[in-house]
Motif scaffolding. Sequence first.
Motif: not given
Length: 402
Positions: A28-33, A53-58
């Motif tokens: 996610a920090r690298e620009g991925h989803e 969760h910190d840019g992660v869709h759970c």
Amino acid sequence: MRIAFLCTSGLDYPSPRGRWLPLARRLAREGHEPHLLMLHPTFDRLKVRQFAHDGVHCAYVGQMHVYGLPGERRHFSALELASVSLQGALALALATVRLRPAAIHVAKPQPINGLAGILAARNGTALYVDCDDYEAEANRFGGAWQRRVVAWWEDRLPQMARGVSVNTHFLYDRLRCLGAPEQRLRYVPNGIDLERQTPPDARQVAALRTALGLTHHPTVVYLGAISAVAHGVRLLIDAFAMLGKHLPTARLVIIGDGDDRPALMAYARARGLERTIIWAGRIPPETALTWLAVGDCSVDPVEETPAAAARSPLKIVESMAAGVPVVTGDVGDRREMLGDTAGLIVSPGNARALADGITTLLTDPTYRAQLAQGARLRTEAYNWNRLACVWQTLYQIGASSL
């Protein structure tokens, strides 16, 4: 790039919590989803099924193939299992199709998420597989037919994928022997997020040692599944019974839970260890490094089996991050993980050798301090920031490599 990870368990389990979630955070920090699509052991009781969760869709989308957490689990009958498994596969597939990801990463080559991945990838979406265990050897099955089904998926699914990530050299070599081209394989061991899991606070560790009554006791810590089959806890109990004859003040803290816990507690009592072993039970994952730091050393008891060779123990990486040297058996990647500076390697499956290794660390504070420092330094090699860079190259594999 939108990436869907298909998981057959949830964040209460080691692989989603310790492998795919921290990896997804880095992606996610690298620009991925990244999206973690998971099954839950008590799906019917969940109040919150989707969260960030910190840019992660759970998202939890269905029921896991067992009901309840380790130590409290109920296994389904054969008919129930077939129904629950099919419903879980369809729920994962439908959730994936709705996302329209650019990549589908099946997290463990198992039947439920494997079928979901194949169904969701029918529109041409790139399919990837992560192998972090030897599923047919490491799991407990209700019948031989279940093992055969899991083995078929474990052998075939990676060959259908555009790329495969593995966490051990054993699995890398196994897939090569099954015909997977090397250019489609990536070796990515288990790691640790050093930005979120910082070294434990000395005051908190001291307070926990006091609360556990360990202030004047040399202490060994085991953190992991409480299993007599896959994780060598019985071997550890045997080793501690031998060790106690020479170090009667030594204590063993066993952290975690599992279906074999009652039987292993009874086994320890029969060995006269009821006052020597502290059964801490399940702990919040974010406190793992603090609990590990309670020990003068940690231990990864292991038999020499294919399942053990296929495992990249998260407990070793976490122990190194906590600055606690590890004693483990010479199986799989363990010697490479510890090197010569982060712990002791002993003969696997040998209670006497395990006891001697633990005794060496408990009785030699200078050597123990050297290994503790080496463990901290060695942790950087298993930083998820570094490992994620290798993982990302998997998604660059073109269709021409199929």
